[in-house]
Scaffold this motif. Structure first.
Motif, PDB file in Angstrom:
ATOM      1  N   ASP A  96       0.832  -1.193   0.000  1.00  0.00           N
ATOM      2  CA  ASP A  96       0.000   0.000   0.000  1.00  0.00           C
ATOM      3  C   ASP A  96       0.875   1.254   0.000  1.00  0.00           C
ATOM      4  O   ASP A  96       1.923   1.305   0.665  1.00  0.00           O
ATOM      5  CB  ASP A  96      -0.908   0.031   1.230  1.00  0.00           C
ATOM      6  N   TYR A  98       0.553   5.300   0.877  1.00  0.00           N
ATOM      7  CA  TYR A  98      -0.363   6.140   1.636  1.00  0.00           C
ATOM      8  C   TYR A  98      -0.412   7.561   1.075  1.00  0.00           C
ATOM      9  O   TYR A  98       0.620   8.216   0.900  1.00  0.00           O
ATOM     10  CB  TYR A  98       0.050   6.175   3.108  1.00  0.00           C
ATOM     11  N   PRO A 103      -4.556   4.313   2.616  1.00  0.00           N
ATOM     12  CA  PRO A 103      -3.799   3.344   1.817  1.00  0.00           C
ATOM     13  C   PRO A 103      -4.382   3.191   0.411  1.00  0.00           C
ATOM     14  O   PRO A 103      -5.596   3.029   0.246  1.00  0.00           O
ATOM     15  CB  PRO A 103      -3.937   2.043   2.610  1.00  0.00           C
ATOM     16  N   PRO A 105      -3.861   0.848  -3.007  1.00  0.00           N
ATOM     17  CA  PRO A 105      -3.220  -0.419  -3.396  1.00  0.00           C
ATOM     18  C   PRO A 105      -2.488  -0.323  -4.738  1.00  0.00           C
ATOM     19  O   PRO A 105      -2.876  -0.935  -5.729  1.00  0.00           O
ATOM     20  CB  PRO A 105      -4.399  -1.395  -3.455  1.00  0.00           C
ATOM     21  N   SER A 126      -3.970  -7.038  -3.557  1.00  0.00           N
ATOM     22  CA  SER A 126      -4.203  -6.528  -2.205  1.00  0.00           C
ATOM     23  C   SER A 126      -5.510  -7.121  -1.704  1.00  0.00           C
ATOM     24  O   SER A 126      -6.243  -7.777  -2.453  1.00  0.00           O
ATOM     25  CB  SER A 126      -4.290  -4.994  -2.205  1.00  0.00           C
ATOM     26  N   THR A 294      -2.372   1.053 -10.985  1.00  0.00           N
ATOM     27  CA  THR A 294      -3.328   1.220  -9.892  1.00  0.00           C
ATOM     28  C   THR A 294      -4.750   1.101 -10.416  1.00  0.00           C
ATOM     29  O   THR A 294      -5.025   1.347 -11.600  1.00  0.00           O
ATOM     30  CB  THR A 294      -3.148   2.589  -9.203  1.00  0.00           C
TER      31      THR A 294
END
Length: 683
Positions: A96, A98, A103, A105, A126, A294
């Motif tokens: 993760d 931040y 968070p 993933p 994740s 992502t």
């Protein structure tokens, strides 16, 4: 090449066009490819050979990948046939990132070489993606452990962290675990089965040549001409990610100079850590466009830079590397850190541990100090990377740098001439220093040279003695590395985006001390009797406690000895077993020896009248605790010329052969005086 990339022929032609290979058809083992593992095999895919997941045309198409048994080879297997051992992959693992405390993933990436293909998703998976049906998490620990396994496709598998200090970098304890920075992680989890080596080798800190870029919020992938954007010319701070990587690399090396497995705490060695470079071009041959792996499309994760295929690269040195083909040797050199990270110049670099001793000829020349041998070499090799480490007498000012550089006129101003060569040194507990550099409205820490070397001319063997007041001498386990630049000295003026640079991997050094004692000189025979010369070697780290042939030779009037073709005066035998260095805690670090035969004190006097000088040297080069052969070392000592004892006597005059006769009274007086003088007082 797979995701938003070009065909394989484009790789071949581009590699040939920029001079990486001499023949566009000769890429086997010479051009590294690291396509994302998800595009080789994603656990969510059912039709891995379908047109959505595999090129339907070209050398990796199903039609061109039929094996002898009639089955279709996997795309990864076909790529390995085409690119040989240079075919790797960029593996996404679960992590993760931040943002504002939340968070996301995104995952992180590592580069895997010479290993079995690792199936996975392009974001590493994740618990969130699992809930959404987008793949289970793939953890770094699982990947590294899989690379250690004995497997037909794991032929010396190794890995580097990919862009570990980018937005999609390595966070948490990922780096600590992989390297064993903290003692609690110093175990065998990531050691290859059947081979004493770590699968994790280092950091790809130079990831793309981003001297010019377009900010994410200005990118429209449907209509974009980056060449007209004002940011395309580059600006100060474009290499911020690289500088963060350099700074952290030195910091980590300062913590791994004395490393031991948890169950063998006394067997200490260096845990080496290498750096590499790669263009991360994703098949971009003119400029790079990218989107982070992502689930959430955000302009902040879009990228467009001047980085392109081959813009940043690792240049390897294959001399002495094992392998049946050039490709095998080249990949071994990459694994062993025998390479430089560059976007232009290339620097080859080694060090001579003692300029007065030729460690190859095993010959001492006291009046001249020069670079003769590559006692210390860039990177490592052998068991746990121990090869190439040099042994240096603590505080010796007689070390020498040896280097050679080359460049192309296209890389940098002044026809590619170097403007500066900086020396970095990191020691146990003492990372290379940094200085502040403006970045936006604040400052950031960037590495700075402890010293510098003359640039000299290209394609020439250059050498220079270590400057003790600048780069410093070896007082603790240390490593030296070089950085070469065109355009300016970055310690004074930041490097412009149009200039170029090269970072070498280090030469590591282990200090040792020598105590030489002559317990007695036989003045009457003018010699040091057998067993009266005691020499104690104390190393900061552990050595292989085997029997070494150690000899003694005499220095002539010119301060030189014969070479190894001539036998020594005597050999030396151990006094007991190898001992512990109680300062560093290293077992098998102290060796004490004595001379087996007498050492004559005669012949040429040196360094001054009334002195004799001798050399004690390792005829068998020492090995580190993991069995890696290092290089011969030597030390010298002097002994005063012995002076024969003077005999004092009174010569009596006599006649004939008879003693003179004393009168009876005189004889009694003599006896009485003798008795008086011989009395003892008893308390």
């Amino acid at each position: 090449m797979q995701a938003y990339g070009g065909p394989i022929q484009m790789i071949r032609e581009s590699a040939y066009a920029i001079g990486l290979i001499d023949d566009p058809s000769d890429t086997h083992g010479k051009v590294v490819t690291t396509d994302h593992n998800a595009f080789y095999k994603n656990p969510l895919e059912t039709d891995v050979n379908g047109p959505l997941h595999r090129p339907p045309f070209g050398p990796t198409s199903p039609a061109k990948s039929v094996g002898a048994d009639g089955t279709i080879k996997s795309e990864f297997a076909r790529m390995r046939e085409l690119f040989g051992p240079a075919c790797g992959e960029e593996i996404a693992f679960s992590q993760d990132i931040y943002f504002s405390g939340y968070p996301i993933p995104i995952g992180a990436h590592m580069l895997g070489y010479r290993g079995a293909q690792v199936p996975g998703t392009w974001h590493g998976g994740s618990m969130v993606s699992l809930a959404l049906g987008e793949g289970a998490p793939l953890y770094l620990d699982t990947i590294l452990k899989s690379m250690t396994k004995a497997h037909p496709d794991n032929t010396g598998a190794f890995s580097f962290a990919a862009h570990p200090y980018s937005m999609q970098g390595w966070f948490g304890d990922s780096m600590d675990k992989s390297i064993g920075v903290k003692p609690i992680y110093r175990n065998y989890d990531y050691v290859s089965e059947g081979s004493p080596n770590f699968v994790f080798r280092g950091l790809q800190i130079y990831n793309g040549y981003d001297a010019g870029s377009v900010p994410g919020e200005a990118i429209d992938f449907k209509a974009m001409n980056p060449w007209v954007h004002e940011g395309w010319t580059g600006g100060p701070g474009w290499d911020r990610e690289l500088q963060i990587g350099l700074r952290n690399w030195h910091e980590m090396m300062s913590k791994t100079m004395s490393w031991a497995f948890y169950d063998k705490l006394g067997k200490k060695f260096i845990r080496k850590l290498y750096v590499s470079a790669g263009s991360d071009a994703h098949g971009n041959f003119n400029f790079s466009s990218s989107r982070l792996a992502t689930l959430i499309p955000m302009p902040a994760t879009f990228g467009m830079t001047r980085s392109s295929f081959g813009s940043c690269r690792s240049y390897v040195f294959t001399e002495g590397k094992a392998g049946a083909t050039f490709g095998e040797k080249a990949m071994q050199a990459l694994a062993d850190g025998n390479h430089v990270a560059t976007d232009g110049p290339v620097v080859n670099f080694s060090m001579d541990a003692e300029g007065r001793y030729d460690s190859v000829k095993q010959m001492w020349h006291d009046k001249s100090s020069a670079r003769e041998n590559a006692d210390g070499k860039m990177g490592g090799g052998g068991a746990y990377g121990g090869e190439g480490t040099m042994l240096v007498k603590r505080g010796s000012p007689e070390m020498h740098f040896g280097w050679r550089w080359a460049n192309n006129a296209d890389f940098g101003s002044a026809g590619g001439a170097l403007s500066s060569v900086l020396v970095y040194r990191t020691s146990d507990g003492d990372a290379n220093p940094t200085q502040d550099r403006p970045y936006g409205t604040s400052f950031e820490k960037v590495v700075k040279g402890r010293g510098s070397l003359a640039t000299g001319t290209a394609d020439a063997d250059l050498s220079e003695k270590v400057n003790g007041t600048e780069e410093g001498l070896v007082s603790k386990v240390s490593c030296y590395s070089l950085a070469a630049f065109t355009g300016s000295n970055p310690d004074v003026t930041p490097i412009a985006g149009s200039e170029h640079r090269c970072y070498t991997n280090p030469v590591w050094a282990i200090p040792y001390d020598v105590e030489t004692t002559v317990t007695a000189v036989n003045s009457s025979l003018k010699q040091i009797d057998a067993g009266k010369l005691i020499v104690k070697f104390t190393f900061d780290l552990s050595m292989m406690p085997t029997a070494y042939k150690i000899g003694v030779k005499k220095l002539g009037a010119g301060g030189t000895t014969s070479d190894k073709s001539a036998a020594p005066i005597t050999l030396c035998s151990p006094l007991g077993v190898w001992g512990t260095n109680f300062v560093t805690g290293a077992d098998f670090a102290v060796l004490t020896v004595k001379n087996d035969a007498p050492i004559a004190l005669s012949g040429d006097e040196y360094p001054t009248a009334g002195k004799y000088a001798f050399m004690v040297y390792f005829m068998d080069p020492p090995k580190d605790v993991n069995g890696n052969v290092l290089h011969s070392i030597a030390t010298t000592f002097t002994v005063d010329k012995p002076v024969a004892a003077k005999k004092c006597f009174v010569e009596a005059t006599r006649t004939g052969s008879a003693l003179p006769t004393l009168p009876t009274g005189a004889l009694a007086l003599v006896l009485l005086l003798a008795a008086f003088v011989g009395r003892r007082r008893v308390a």
